[in-house]
Motif scaffolding. Structure first.
Motif, PDB file in Angstrom:
ATOM      1  N   UNK A  43      17.600  40.655 -49.813  1.00  0.00           N
ATOM      2  CA  UNK A  43      18.229  39.337 -49.633  1.00  0.00           C
ATOM      3  C   UNK A  43      19.753  39.447 -49.685  1.00  0.00           C
ATOM      4  N   UNK A  44      20.266  40.370 -50.499  1.00  0.00           N
ATOM      5  CA  UNK A  44      21.713  40.546 -50.581  1.00  0.00           C
ATOM      6  C   UNK A  44      22.262  41.307 -49.375  1.00  0.00           C
ATOM      7  N   UNK A  45      21.563  42.352 -48.953  1.00  0.00           N
ATOM      8  CA  UNK A  45      22.064  43.206 -47.875  1.00  0.00           C
ATOM      9  C   UNK A  45      21.793  42.641 -46.483  1.00  0.00           C
ATOM     10  N   UNK A  46      20.705  41.907 -46.334  1.00  0.00           N
ATOM     11  CA  UNK A  46      20.340  41.354 -45.037  1.00  0.00           C
ATOM     12  C   UNK A  46      20.094  39.852 -45.196  1.00  0.00           C
ATOM     13  N   UNK A  47      21.164  39.091 -45.379  1.00  0.00           N
ATOM     14  CA  UNK A  47      21.013  37.647 -45.597  1.00  0.00           C
ATOM     15  C   UNK A  47      20.466  36.945 -44.362  1.00  0.00           C
ATOM     16  N   UNK A  48      19.801  35.813 -44.575  1.00  0.00           N
ATOM     17  CA  UNK A  48      19.167  35.077 -43.482  1.00  0.00           C
ATOM     18  C   UNK A  48      20.020  33.941 -42.935  1.00  0.00           C
ATOM     19  N   UNK A  49      21.106  33.617 -43.594  1.00  0.00           N
ATOM     20  CA  UNK A  49      21.933  32.504 -43.114  1.00  0.00           C
ATOM     21  C   UNK A  49      23.372  32.975 -42.889  1.00  0.00           C
ATOM     22  N   UNK A  50      24.080  32.262 -42.027  1.00  0.00           N
ATOM     23  CA  UNK A  50      25.483  32.610 -41.762  1.00  0.00           C
ATOM     24  C   UNK A  50      26.354  32.512 -43.012  1.00  0.00           C
ATOM     25  N   UNK A  51      26.198  31.468 -43.839  1.00  0.00           N
ATOM     26  CA  UNK A  51      27.038  31.413 -45.048  1.00  0.00           C
ATOM     27  C   UNK A  51      26.795  32.610 -45.977  1.00  0.00           C
ATOM     28  N   UNK A  52      25.557  33.004 -46.156  1.00  0.00           N
ATOM     29  CA  UNK A  52      25.267  34.153 -47.021  1.00  0.00           C
ATOM     30  C   UNK A  52      25.780  35.447 -46.403  1.00  0.00           C
ATOM     31  N   UNK A  68      16.161  50.860 -50.022  1.00  0.00           N
ATOM     32  CA  UNK A  68      17.325  50.413 -49.267  1.00  0.00           C
ATOM     33  C   UNK A  68      18.567  51.238 -49.557  1.00  0.00           C
ATOM     34  N   UNK A  69      18.522  52.036 -50.572  1.00  0.00           N
ATOM     35  CA  UNK A  69      19.730  52.742 -50.975  1.00  0.00           C
ATOM     36  C   UNK A  69      19.576  54.255 -50.859  1.00  0.00           C
ATOM     37  N   UNK A  70      18.698  54.701 -49.987  1.00  0.00           N
ATOM     38  CA  UNK A  70      18.593  56.118 -49.701  1.00  0.00           C
ATOM     39  C   UNK A  70      17.744  56.938 -50.641  1.00  0.00           C
ATOM     40  N   UNK A  71      16.945  56.320 -51.486  1.00  0.00           N
ATOM     41  CA  UNK A  71      16.130  57.114 -52.395  1.00  0.00           C
ATOM     42  C   UNK A  71      14.733  57.376 -51.859  1.00  0.00           C
ATOM     43  N   UNK A  72      14.440  56.972 -50.635  1.00  0.00           N
ATOM     44  CA  UNK A  72      13.120  57.201 -50.052  1.00  0.00           C
ATOM     45  C   UNK A  72      12.789  58.674 -49.901  1.00  0.00           C
TER      46      UNK A  72
END
Length: 132
Positions: free
Chosen positions: A98-107, A45-49
């Motif tokens: 989970x931090x970068x693409x949260x599943x709920x509006x509050x997150x 997720x952070x460009x190390x691919x």
């Protein structure tokens, strides 16, 4: 991004089958039948691919050269060589996604608030935002 939002929403609504990638990570117990390189080996997720792909290709080439004519043995050696790097990345990707693409509006609101706060504490990011 705001200036493109209407265009992107319209394209989404007009598309017959929109696609979303949920940042899925596939974990297999053995790499002996295939060789996974870069993002395929561990979602990055952070460009190390790209870095992982180059390092993996180099390691695979070395193992194939060390085991001429025996690709199964070369693949096994490749896996044992890279597994220690891939395992921790796979564990981290769950938390990062989970931090970068949260599943709920509050997150999502929390992520955006934290992102803005971090941007304000970073003088380079603050200058770039001010110049927009």
């Amino acid at each position: 991004m705001r200036w493109r939002a209407p265009e992107l929403v319209a394209a989404f609504l007009d598309h017959p089958a929109p696609f979303f990638d949920p940042l899925t990570t596939v974990r297999v117990p053995s790499w002996s039948r295939v060789v996974l390189l870069g993002d395929a080996a561990a979602t990055a997720l952070l460009g190390d691919g790209s870095s992982m792909a180059m390092a993996g290709a180099y390691a695979l080439a070395e193992e194939l050269a060390a085991h001429p004519g025996d690709h199964a043995r070369a693949f096994g050696a490749y896996e044992s060589r890279l597994r220690h790097e891939v395992g921790p990345r796979q564990r981290r990707v769950g938390l990062l996604s989970r931090l970068m693409v949260p599943r709920t509006r509050p997150r999502l609101a929390v992520r955006n608030t934290v992102g803005r706060a971090v941007g304000r504490t970073n003088p380079i990011a603050s200058r770039e935002a001010a110049n927009r």
